[in-house]
Scaffold this motif. Structure first.
Motif, PDB file in Angstrom:
ATOM      1  N   UNK A  20      23.879 -20.166  30.478  1.00 40.87           N
ATOM      2  CA  UNK A  20      24.900 -20.184  29.682  1.00 40.87           C
ATOM      3  C   UNK A  20      24.151 -20.635  28.292  1.00 40.87           C
ATOM      4  N   UNK A  21      24.680 -20.309  27.007  1.00 43.00           N
ATOM      5  CA  UNK A  21      24.116 -20.793  25.767  1.00 43.00           C
ATOM      6  C   UNK A  21      25.409 -20.389  24.800  1.00 43.00           C
ATOM      7  N   UNK A  22      25.229 -20.748  23.848  1.00 41.61           N
ATOM      8  CA  UNK A  22      26.172 -20.648  22.391  1.00 41.61           C
ATOM      9  C   UNK A  22      26.469 -19.172  22.130  1.00 41.61           C
ATOM     10  N   UNK A  23      27.350 -18.536  21.816  1.00 41.17           N
ATOM     11  CA  UNK A  23      27.739 -17.312  21.331  1.00 41.17           C
ATOM     12  C   UNK A  23      26.902 -16.839  20.102  1.00 41.17           C
ATOM     13  N   UNK A  24      27.207 -17.889  19.072  1.00 35.49           N
ATOM     14  CA  UNK A  24      26.599 -17.686  17.675  1.00 35.49           C
ATOM     15  C   UNK A  24      26.489 -18.954  17.084  1.00 35.49           C
ATOM     16  N   UNK A  25      26.001 -18.929  15.626  1.00 35.41           N
ATOM     17  CA  UNK A  25      26.031 -20.188  14.873  1.00 35.41           C
ATOM     18  C   UNK A  25      27.358 -20.513  14.414  1.00 35.41           C
ATOM     19  N   UNK A  26      27.727 -21.593  14.056  1.00 33.86           N
ATOM     20  CA  UNK A  26      29.079 -21.856  13.651  1.00 33.86           C
ATOM     21  C   UNK A  26      29.154 -23.535  13.525  1.00 33.86           C
ATOM     22  N   UNK A  27      30.200 -23.842  12.993  1.00 29.97           N
ATOM     23  CA  UNK A  27      30.790 -25.450  12.925  1.00 29.97           C
ATOM     24  C   UNK A  27      32.223 -25.424  12.684  1.00 29.97           C
ATOM     25  N   UNK A  28      32.555 -26.915  13.032  1.00 28.15           N
ATOM     26  CA  UNK A  28      33.854 -27.276  12.965  1.00 28.15           C
ATOM     27  C   UNK A  28      33.800 -28.444  12.707  1.00 28.15           C
ATOM     28  N   UNK A  29      35.184 -29.041  11.957  1.00 27.91           N
ATOM     29  CA  UNK A  29      35.018 -30.608  11.677  1.00 27.91           C
ATOM     30  C   UNK A  29      36.547 -31.388  12.149  1.00 27.91           C
ATOM     31  N   UNK A  30      36.239 -32.476  12.471  1.00 28.64           N
ATOM     32  CA  UNK A  30      37.371 -33.403  12.481  1.00 28.64           C
ATOM     33  C   UNK A  30      37.327 -34.625  11.779  1.00 28.64           C
ATOM     34  N   UNK A  31      38.201 -35.448  11.727  1.00 31.68           N
ATOM     35  CA  UNK A  31      38.514 -36.739  11.072  1.00 31.68           C
ATOM     36  C   UNK A  31      39.024 -37.525  11.826  1.00 31.68           C
ATOM     37  N   UNK A  32      38.177 -38.751  12.022  1.00 34.56           N
ATOM     38  CA  UNK A  32      38.775 -39.852  12.968  1.00 34.56           C
ATOM     39  C   UNK A  32      38.608 -41.197  12.139  1.00 34.56           C
ATOM     40  N   UNK A  33      39.493 -41.922  11.938  1.00 36.44           N
ATOM     41  CA  UNK A  33      39.717 -43.080  11.112  1.00 36.44           C
ATOM     42  C   UNK A  33      39.288 -42.897   9.809  1.00 36.44           C
ATOM     43  N   UNK A  34      39.326 -41.859   9.167  1.00 35.73           N
ATOM     44  CA  UNK A  34      39.013 -41.527   7.687  1.00 35.73           C
ATOM     45  C   UNK A  34      37.616 -41.093   7.749  1.00 35.73           C
TER      46      UNK A  34
ATOM     47  N   UNK B 272      34.877 -23.781  19.191  1.00 37.43           N
ATOM     48  CA  UNK B 272      35.062 -22.757  18.052  1.00 37.43           C
ATOM     49  C   UNK B 272      33.686 -21.747  17.831  1.00 37.43           C
ATOM     50  N   UNK B 273      32.576 -22.262  18.107  1.00 31.10           N
ATOM     51  CA  UNK B 273      31.527 -21.107  18.197  1.00 31.10           C
ATOM     52  C   UNK B 273      31.698 -20.180  19.245  1.00 31.10           C
ATOM     53  N   UNK B 274      31.934 -20.782  20.461  1.00 25.74           N
ATOM     54  CA  UNK B 274      32.188 -19.949  21.510  1.00 25.74           C
ATOM     55  C   UNK B 274      30.701 -20.017  22.441  1.00 25.74           C
ATOM     56  N   UNK B 275      31.178 -19.662  23.879  1.00 21.61           N
ATOM     57  CA  UNK B 275      29.908 -19.885  24.621  1.00 21.61           C
ATOM     58  C   UNK B 275      29.763 -18.492  25.574  1.00 21.61           C
TER      59      UNK B 275
END
Length: 210
Positions: free
Chosen positions: A6-20, A126-129
């Protein structure tokens, strides 16, 4: 060569906000440590104004190359949690950088571990596996009289019928999982009463979405 991994499908990114604080997870498939280091350097340059750019990567068939970097976060609260997500998902040839822009509220060691783990997991989702399956390609050549029967059997088999060529005879391009070559050849011989020309054309990895 591994039969599958198994590996990642492609390059990518995502973000979350935790306590500002903003946590941005960046993902890339890499095949060498040099590629992983170059990716980390690229993200650090892109986010040079961030508080931290923490990273981890796992490379090689036997995961022999494993590195984690906290980049100024308390020891063991950033790089290792990122690496642990890669291990849990059994992802090879994968690098992750999590960028943090501090929002003014301290999270504590447990909070940091959860934040870096969650960001990594979300970025990977988000990127996929993909599962990279080692397959042997065969070219099966038969008379047109066997076209219907063989096509039907192949489409209802676990093997991957990639293409049908309509030449002087019919040519089926079929991918077979590594280790199943002999059984597949015997099956085709029986199915066609030994009226098929079977040619092995080398193996390669095919990617299947997970």
């Amino acid at each position: 060569m591994l039969n599958s991994y198994f590996t990642v499908k492609s390059d990518g990114s995502d973000e979350i906000v935790i306590q500002k604080s903003r946590f941005i997870g960046h993902v890339k498939r890499v095949e060498t440590e040099e590629e992983a280091q170059a990716f980390i350097s690229e993200i650090k340059k892109r986010h040079h104004d961030a508080t931290h750019n923490c990273s981890a990567y796992m490379i090689g068939e036997q995961n022999l190359i494993q590195k984690a970097n906290d980049d100024g976060e308390p020891s063991g609260t950033a790089g290792v949690p990122i690496l642990e997500v890669l291990k849990k998902k059994d992802l090879k040839d994968t690098a992750v950088v999590v960028t943090r822009y501090f929002g003014g509220i301290k999270l504590g060691a447990g909070g940091l571990i959860r934040a870096y783990s969650s960001t990594t997991s979300q970025a990977l989702e988000t990127t996929g596996i993909v599962k990279r399956q080692l397959m042997q390609k065969f070219l099966i050549t038969v008379d047109y009289a066997l076209l219907g029967k063989l096509e039907n059997q192949l489409r209802n088999s676990p093997h991957l019928l990639k293409e049908i060529g309509y030449q002087e005879n019919v040519e089926f391009s079929v991918y077979v999982e590594s280790g199943q070559e002999e059984a597949f050849t015997e099956w085709i011989v029986d199915l066609t009463s030994d009226q098929a020309e079977i040619t092995a054309q080398g193996n390669s990895y095919l990617e299947i979405d997970v």
